[in-house]
Design a protein around this motif. Structure first.
Motif, PDB file in Angstrom:
ATOM      1  N   ARG A  33      38.186  45.195  31.224  1.00  0.00           N
ATOM      2  CA  ARG A  33      37.144  45.538  31.986  1.00  0.00           C
ATOM      3  C   ARG A  33      35.902  46.091  31.258  1.00  0.00           C
ATOM      4  O   ARG A  33      36.039  46.415  30.391  1.00  0.00           O
ATOM      5  CB  ARG A  33      37.443  46.887  32.913  1.00  0.00           C
ATOM      6  N   GLY A  34      34.637  45.556  31.647  1.00  0.00           N
ATOM      7  CA  GLY A  34      33.568  45.628  31.075  1.00  0.00           C
ATOM      8  C   GLY A  34      33.091  44.973  29.969  1.00  0.00           C
ATOM      9  O   GLY A  34      32.080  45.258  29.574  1.00  0.00           O
ATOM     10  N   SER A  84      31.780  36.510  43.027  1.00  0.00           N
ATOM     11  CA  SER A  84      32.877  37.044  42.054  1.00  0.00           C
ATOM     12  C   SER A  84      32.384  38.219  41.236  1.00  0.00           C
ATOM     13  O   SER A  84      32.832  39.303  41.109  1.00  0.00           O
ATOM     14  CB  SER A  84      33.676  36.106  41.108  1.00  0.00           C
ATOM     15  N   SER A  85      31.237  38.183  40.690  1.00  0.00           N
ATOM     16  CA  SER A  85      30.617  39.165  40.124  1.00  0.00           C
ATOM     17  C   SER A  85      30.041  40.272  40.866  1.00  0.00           C
ATOM     18  O   SER A  85      30.284  41.468  40.563  1.00  0.00           O
ATOM     19  CB  SER A  85      29.342  38.748  39.256  1.00  0.00           C
ATOM     20  N   ARG A  86      29.576  40.027  42.150  1.00  0.00           N
ATOM     21  CA  ARG A  86      29.490  41.204  42.946  1.00  0.00           C
ATOM     22  C   ARG A  86      30.747  41.722  43.505  1.00  0.00           C
ATOM     23  O   ARG A  86      30.473  43.098  43.754  1.00  0.00           O
ATOM     24  CB  ARG A  86      28.630  40.619  44.122  1.00  0.00           C
ATOM     25  N   ALA A 139      37.938  42.004  38.202  1.00  0.00           N
ATOM     26  CA  ALA A 139      38.146  40.964  39.371  1.00  0.00           C
ATOM     27  C   ALA A 139      37.988  39.434  39.009  1.00  0.00           C
ATOM     28  O   ALA A 139      38.639  38.315  39.573  1.00  0.00           O
ATOM     29  CB  ALA A 139      37.487  41.179  40.516  1.00  0.00           C
ATOM     30  N   ARG A 140      36.720  39.131  38.122  1.00  0.00           N
ATOM     31  CA  ARG A 140      36.591  37.779  37.589  1.00  0.00           C
ATOM     32  C   ARG A 140      37.637  37.242  36.827  1.00  0.00           C
ATOM     33  O   ARG A 140      37.690  36.086  36.782  1.00  0.00           O
ATOM     34  CB  ARG A 140      35.235  37.918  36.947  1.00  0.00           C
ATOM     35  N   ALA A 146      39.318  54.047  43.474  1.00  0.00           N
ATOM     36  CA  ALA A 146      40.665  53.939  44.100  1.00  0.00           C
ATOM     37  C   ALA A 146      41.186  52.345  43.925  1.00  0.00           C
ATOM     38  O   ALA A 146      42.466  51.975  44.232  1.00  0.00           O
ATOM     39  CB  ALA A 146      40.565  54.313  45.568  1.00  0.00           C
ATOM     40  N   VAL A 147      40.168  51.517  44.239  1.00  0.00           N
ATOM     41  CA  VAL A 147      40.597  50.212  44.170  1.00  0.00           C
ATOM     42  C   VAL A 147      40.685  49.895  42.878  1.00  0.00           C
ATOM     43  O   VAL A 147      41.547  49.065  42.371  1.00  0.00           O
ATOM     44  CB  VAL A 147      39.412  49.188  45.038  1.00  0.00           C
ATOM     45  N   THR A 148      39.854  50.125  42.001  1.00  0.00           N
ATOM     46  CA  THR A 148      39.790  49.867  40.423  1.00  0.00           C
ATOM     47  C   THR A 148      41.174  50.324  39.816  1.00  0.00           C
ATOM     48  O   THR A 148      41.652  49.409  39.160  1.00  0.00           O
ATOM     49  CB  THR A 148      38.646  50.471  39.792  1.00  0.00           C
ATOM     50  N   ALA A 149      41.715  51.168  40.239  1.00  0.00           N
ATOM     51  CA  ALA A 149      43.170  51.876  39.887  1.00  0.00           C
ATOM     52  C   ALA A 149      44.106  50.894  39.900  1.00  0.00           C
ATOM     53  O   ALA A 149      45.323  50.954  39.440  1.00  0.00           O
ATOM     54  CB  ALA A 149      43.361  53.218  40.351  1.00  0.00           C
ATOM     55  N   ARG A 150      44.113  50.028  40.987  1.00  0.00           N
ATOM     56  CA  ARG A 150      45.179  49.027  41.572  1.00  0.00           C
ATOM     57  C   ARG A 150      45.253  47.904  40.487  1.00  0.00           C
ATOM     58  O   ARG A 150      46.267  47.181  40.496  1.00  0.00           O
ATOM     59  CB  ARG A 150      44.950  48.431  43.003  1.00  0.00           C
TER      60      ARG A 150
END
Length: 391
Positions: A313-314, A257-259, A278-279, A269-273
């Protein structure tokens, strides 16, 4: 209530209902049940789920379809309640009209199988509940799927559905499934995500290793990929109350999950969705405890327990050892005991099933779980997830 919380509840246990077994016997290509003569001159039935399986599939018998056999297994191992699901291959191989009618018939059969089962002594619970089937095949009308969701929701002893990873042919991130996710969320039905196809068999090489690589690695990898595709597509953002239960402790998703989060962060492009890291989404999922080891199960619990720290995030989820114990206890709330019966039987008739013994030992051995957490994983979490009341 205290007595109910001590119940042992198996949420990963399968059945090939008699109607389904008869249907498989009528087929001449996989999936099918066929008879053959053993070297000893005996007649045996075998289940061939996919073409090319080692040893022409596996032997099957009454424990796969007779309710009394399921109850005897439960009695032998002290299991009070089972939430039973049809075993793969489900209906993937059928034309849409046949899948729709057979799903409806099998759901009625499963309701009867469960509703007429014995009661749990001293409780209003029955010993058997079930996951229904949707006619998830290519070309099926969405209206047929929604009709079957309504049917299952109206059957009092069916508490969810079991679903493979292909959906209606293009995976679980397919836009055609959007109304289905919405209907399942609204109905409060649990979606038990279970693998069937594994991964490309060419990865296993040419040496004869039986079913080991497809089952030990192929199944968990299939679940990992399917769930990740749902996360990346934003399904868990759009349907935050969807109850998604992953087989085999979520496959490799907790470990990776961290990877996954790092790869997403490097792909704008994926982050914006996605609304979250993700974790975070692993805290929205439920996981069976079919892990066979306390260290592995404890790790899954850790990953679930830290998920809330990743709402933004972060964020950092670093924890001290003491903080990690609390994190692990928190994560235990989404882990549920399972056995995978009737697969992996003992080699001796009188022996207990390793899938029961080892998974219960794993629960008992998780560092950081107290008696309350262990009892919840054994049964209390299932009672809450499936809204089962003892009185």
């Amino acid at each position: 209530m205290a007595a109910a919380q001590r119940l042992l509840v198996d949420i990963h246990t399968h059945v090939y209902l008699p109607r389904y077994a008869s249907f498989l016997r009528s087929r001449t290509a996989a999936p099918r049940i066929f008879s053959r003569t053993t070297p000893q001159g005996l007649t045996e039935e075998r289940l061939l789920i996919l073409e090319g399986e080692p040893s022409e599939g596996r032997p099957v018998g009454p424990q796969y379809w007779e309710r009394d056999e399921k109850l005897r297994f439960m009695d032998k191992h002290g299991i009070d309640v089972s939430v039973v699901s049809s075993a793969n291959p489900w209906l993937d191989f059928l034309p849409a009209a046949t899948a729709h009618s057979l799903a409806n018939e099998l759901n009625v059969d499963l309701e009867a199988y469960c509703s007429t089962s014995p009661g749990v002594p001293g409780s209003m619970l029955r010993r058997l509940y079930g996951f229904g089937l949707l006619p998830l095949v290519p070309e099926v009308a969405v209206s047929s799927l929604l009709e079957t969701v309504q049917q299952i929701a109206a059957l009092p002893h069916l508490k969810g559905i079991i679903m493979g990873t292909r959906g209606v042919g293009r995976g679980l991130d397919d836009e055609r499934l959007e109304p289905v996710w919405a209907a399942l969320e609204k109905a409060g039905l649990v979606v038990f995500l279970h693998p069937h196809y594994g991964v490309d068999g060419r990865a296993w090489g040419e040496k004869e290793n039986g079913h080991v690589l497809p089952l030990a690695l192929g199944f968990p990898f299939e679940t990992t990929i399917a769930t990740t595709r749902m996360i990346l597509a934003g399904v868990l953002d759009r349907y935050p109350a969807l109850k998604l239960l992953l087989a085999h402790s979520g496959g490799a998703l907790p470990q990776l999950s961290s990877r996954l989060a790092s790869c997403i962060a490097h792909d704008p492009a994926v982050t914006a969705r996605l609304q979250h890291d993700a974790r975070f989404y692993l805290g929205r999922l439920y996981f069976d405890a079919v892990a066979y080891g306390s260290e592995e199960l404890g790790f899954v619990s850790d990953v679930i327990g830290r998920a809330g720290k990743y709402a933004e995030r972060g964020a950092s989820a670093a924890a001290s050892r003491d903080g990690g114990a609390e994190q692990r206890r928190r994560g235990s709330a989404r882990v549920l005991f399972g056995t995978d019966h009737p697969f992996f039987p003992p080699l001796g008739e009188s022996a207990k099933w390793k899938s029961v013994v080892e998974n219960l030992e794993a629960i008992d051995g998780v560092w950081g779980w107290g008696d309350a957490e262990k009892q919840a994983v054994r049964g209390g979490n299932a009672l809450a997830l499936f809204d089962l009341h003892s009185s």
